[in-house]
Design a protein around this motif. Structure first.
Motif, PDB file in Angstrom:
ATOM      1  N   TYR A   1     -55.072  78.281  44.832  1.00  0.00           N
ATOM      2  CA  TYR A   1     -55.321  76.856  44.723  1.00  0.00           C
ATOM      3  C   TYR A   1     -56.778  76.632  44.337  1.00  0.00           C
ATOM      4  O   TYR A   1     -57.668  77.395  44.712  1.00  0.00           O
ATOM      5  CB  TYR A   1     -55.062  76.138  46.053  1.00  0.00           C
ATOM      6  CG  TYR A   1     -53.612  75.944  46.396  1.00  0.00           C
ATOM      7  CD1 TYR A   1     -52.917  76.929  47.096  1.00  0.00           C
ATOM      8  CD2 TYR A   1     -52.937  74.791  46.025  1.00  0.00           C
ATOM      9  CE1 TYR A   1     -51.578  76.749  47.428  1.00  0.00           C
ATOM     10  CE2 TYR A   1     -51.605  74.602  46.349  1.00  0.00           C
ATOM     11  CZ  TYR A   1     -50.934  75.585  47.052  1.00  0.00           C
ATOM     12  OH  TYR A   1     -49.606  75.403  47.371  1.00  0.00           O
TER      13      TYR A   1
ATOM     14  N   GLN B   1     -59.792  73.652  44.603  1.00  0.00           N
ATOM     15  CA  GLN B   1     -60.147  72.430  45.307  1.00  0.00           C
ATOM     16  C   GLN B   1     -61.385  71.811  44.691  1.00  0.00           C
ATOM     17  O   GLN B   1     -62.437  72.448  44.617  1.00  0.00           O
ATOM     18  CB  GLN B   1     -60.369  72.688  46.799  1.00  0.00           C
ATOM     19  CG  GLN B   1     -60.606  71.410  47.592  1.00  0.00           C
ATOM     20  CD  GLN B   1     -60.728  71.643  49.082  1.00  0.00           C
ATOM     21  OE1 GLN B   1     -60.967  72.753  49.556  1.00  0.00           O
ATOM     22  NE2 GLN B   1     -60.548  70.591  49.856  1.00  0.00           N
TER      23      GLN B   1
ATOM     24  N   GLY C   1     -62.297  65.048  46.061  1.00  0.00           N
ATOM     25  CA  GLY C   1     -61.447  63.895  45.778  1.00  0.00           C
ATOM     26  C   GLY C   1     -60.116  64.216  45.136  1.00  0.00           C
ATOM     27  O   GLY C   1     -59.339  63.313  44.831  1.00  0.00           O
ATOM     28  N   GLN C   2     -59.828  65.505  44.925  1.00  0.00           N
ATOM     29  CA  GLN C   2     -58.573  65.855  44.249  1.00  0.00           C
ATOM     30  C   GLN C   2     -57.685  66.754  45.087  1.00  0.00           C
ATOM     31  O   GLN C   2     -56.671  67.229  44.628  1.00  0.00           O
ATOM     32  CB  GLN C   2     -58.861  66.524  42.914  1.00  0.00           C
ATOM     33  CG  GLN C   2     -59.557  65.610  41.920  1.00  0.00           C
ATOM     34  CD  GLN C   2     -59.445  66.120  40.504  1.00  0.00           C
ATOM     35  OE1 GLN C   2     -58.361  66.494  40.060  1.00  0.00           O
ATOM     36  NE2 GLN C   2     -60.549  66.137  39.773  1.00  0.00           N
ATOM     37  N   GLY C   3     -58.041  67.002  46.292  1.00  0.00           N
ATOM     38  CA  GLY C   3     -57.189  67.835  47.124  1.00  0.00           C
ATOM     39  C   GLY C   3     -57.085  69.250  46.574  1.00  0.00           C
ATOM     40  O   GLY C   3     -57.974  69.734  45.874  1.00  0.00           O
ATOM     41  N   LEU C   4     -55.991  69.903  46.872  1.00  0.00           N
ATOM     42  CA  LEU C   4     -55.750  71.274  46.418  1.00  0.00           C
ATOM     43  C   LEU C   4     -54.703  71.252  45.309  1.00  0.00           C
ATOM     44  O   LEU C   4     -53.636  70.673  45.468  1.00  0.00           O
ATOM     45  CB  LEU C   4     -55.236  72.144  47.569  1.00  0.00           C
ATOM     46  CG  LEU C   4     -56.261  72.694  48.551  1.00  0.00           C
ATOM     47  CD1 LEU C   4     -56.832  71.613  49.437  1.00  0.00           C
ATOM     48  CD2 LEU C   4     -55.629  73.796  49.401  1.00  0.00           C
TER      49      LEU C   4
ATOM     50  N   LEU D   1     -52.421  73.649  42.600  1.00  0.00           N
ATOM     51  CA  LEU D   1     -51.881  74.989  42.475  1.00  0.00           C
ATOM     52  C   LEU D   1     -52.164  75.566  41.097  1.00  0.00           C
ATOM     53  O   LEU D   1     -51.834  74.956  40.072  1.00  0.00           O
ATOM     54  CB  LEU D   1     -50.372  74.959  42.740  1.00  0.00           C
ATOM     55  CG  LEU D   1     -49.638  76.288  42.717  1.00  0.00           C
ATOM     56  CD1 LEU D   1     -50.142  77.207  43.834  1.00  0.00           C
ATOM     57  CD2 LEU D   1     -48.139  76.064  42.857  1.00  0.00           C
TER      58      LEU D   1
ATOM     59  N   ASP E   1     -49.693  74.064  38.486  1.00  0.00           N
ATOM     60  CA  ASP E   1     -49.959  72.821  37.764  1.00  0.00           C
ATOM     61  C   ASP E   1     -51.171  72.879  36.835  1.00  0.00           C
ATOM     62  O   ASP E   1     -51.283  72.092  35.901  1.00  0.00           O
ATOM     63  CB  ASP E   1     -50.159  71.690  38.783  1.00  0.00           C
ATOM     64  CG  ASP E   1     -48.936  71.505  39.670  1.00  0.00           C
ATOM     65  OD1 ASP E   1     -49.102  71.346  40.896  1.00  0.00           O
ATOM     66  OD2 ASP E   1     -47.810  71.543  39.122  1.00  0.00           O
TER      67      ASP E   1
ATOM     68  N   PHE F   1     -64.061  75.256  44.292  1.00  0.00           N
ATOM     69  CA  PHE F   1     -63.763  76.069  45.464  1.00  0.00           C
ATOM     70  C   PHE F   1     -62.343  76.587  45.311  1.00  0.00           C
ATOM     71  O   PHE F   1     -61.425  75.809  45.062  1.00  0.00           O
ATOM     72  CB  PHE F   1     -63.913  75.210  46.730  1.00  0.00           C
ATOM     73  CG  PHE F   1     -63.765  75.964  48.007  1.00  0.00           C
ATOM     74  CD1 PHE F   1     -62.717  75.694  48.877  1.00  0.00           C
ATOM     75  CD2 PHE F   1     -64.687  76.934  48.369  1.00  0.00           C
ATOM     76  CE1 PHE F   1     -62.587  76.376  50.083  1.00  0.00           C
ATOM     77  CE2 PHE F   1     -64.564  77.623  49.566  1.00  0.00           C
ATOM     78  CZ  PHE F   1     -63.511  77.346  50.423  1.00  0.00           C
TER      79      PHE F   1
ATOM     80  N   LEU G   1     -59.071  78.753  46.781  1.00  0.00           N
ATOM     81  CA  LEU G   1     -58.409  79.198  48.002  1.00  0.00           C
ATOM     82  C   LEU G   1     -57.188  80.029  47.662  1.00  0.00           C
ATOM     83  O   LEU G   1     -56.369  79.645  46.833  1.00  0.00           O
ATOM     84  CB  LEU G   1     -57.974  78.007  48.849  1.00  0.00           C
ATOM     85  CG  LEU G   1     -59.057  77.330  49.679  1.00  0.00           C
ATOM     86  CD1 LEU G   1     -58.645  75.926  50.058  1.00  0.00           C
ATOM     87  CD2 LEU G   1     -59.368  78.147  50.925  1.00  0.00           C
TER      88      LEU G   1
END
Lengths: 116, 112
Positions: free
Chosen positions: A35, A37, A40-43, A45, A59, A88, A90
């Motif tokens: 993922y 990060q 403001g856009q979350g995680l 994929l 995505d 970032f 993950l």
């Protein structure tokens, strides 16, 4: 203790260079995920893999590549084709058999990539 | 395609008070799973609570509980007796068989 190890914690690269982020797990999980990060856009994929030697685009796969040669390892390469690689990253894993669908993802501690 | 929406970018609560974080999702599936994750400043993702869609009973984990409204596709998180250590980003997530889809998150501040 079982877990997911991402290395390094911080990574700096010059624009135009490919860089590979490491992800290793000893949880004996079949599935692994990457993922990204951003604030403001979350995680979001990037790629996921349900089994060794097989993986699917998520995505936002453009500019990234992965391999899954071993069950324990799922490295992510950020290529020079990725327009905004600073983020970032993950890595996560989960089982797929039995209660796999209800299983939450287990996450590593992340890698902060900065490209200048 | 499934989507997850968290409409509150930021929330704040006083210590010992109760706060509710909202989450809605869109799906055509009838059997699925929902999660809330917490991300403190260390940026580690920590599972807070999970809900199975076929269970009508709302999940509870100590001070954390959910209000799951399947028909409304709503999955809110209630934090009771808020503590300073609850300050973090909170992400709602929807699980398909192959992947986890996240909302954009709600930043929770806790004031003493």
């Amino acid at each position: 203790d079982g877990g997911i190890t991402q290395s390094p914690k911080y990574l700096f690269r010059k624009e135009g260079q490919n860089v590979t982020l490491s992800c290793e797990q000893n949880l004996n999980h079949d599935a692994m995920y990457w993922y990204r990060q951003d604030p403001g856009q979350g995680l979001r994929l990037i790629y996921y893999s349900q089994i060794v030697n097989d993986f699917q685009k998520g995505d936002i796969a453009e500019g990234y590549s992965v391999s899954r040669e071993k069950k324990e390892s799922f490295p992510l390469t950020v290529t020079s084709a990725q327009k905004n690689p600073t983020a970032f990253y993950l890595c996560a894993s989960s089982p797929t058999s039995g209660q796999g669908r209800i299983s939450p993802l287990h996450f590593g501690n992340g890698t902060r990539l900065t490209v200048t | 395609a499934q989507t997850v929406t968290q409409s509150q970018p930021e929330m704040s609560v006083q210590e010992a008070e109760t706060v509710t974080l909202s989450c809605t999702y869109d799906t055509s599936e009838s059997d699925y799973y929902l999660f809330w994750y917490k991300q403190p400043p260390s940026r580690q993702m920590i599972l807070v609570i999970r809900q199975e869609a076929y269970k009508q009973q709302n999940a509870t984990e100590n001070r954390f509980s959910v209000n799951f409204q399947k028909a409304a596709k709503s999955f809110s998180l209630k934090i009771s007796d808020s503590q300073l250590g609850d300050a973090a980003m909170y992400f709602c997530a929807y699980r398909t068989f192959y992947k986890l889809i996240f909302g954009t998150g709600t930043r929770l501040q806790v004031f003493p």
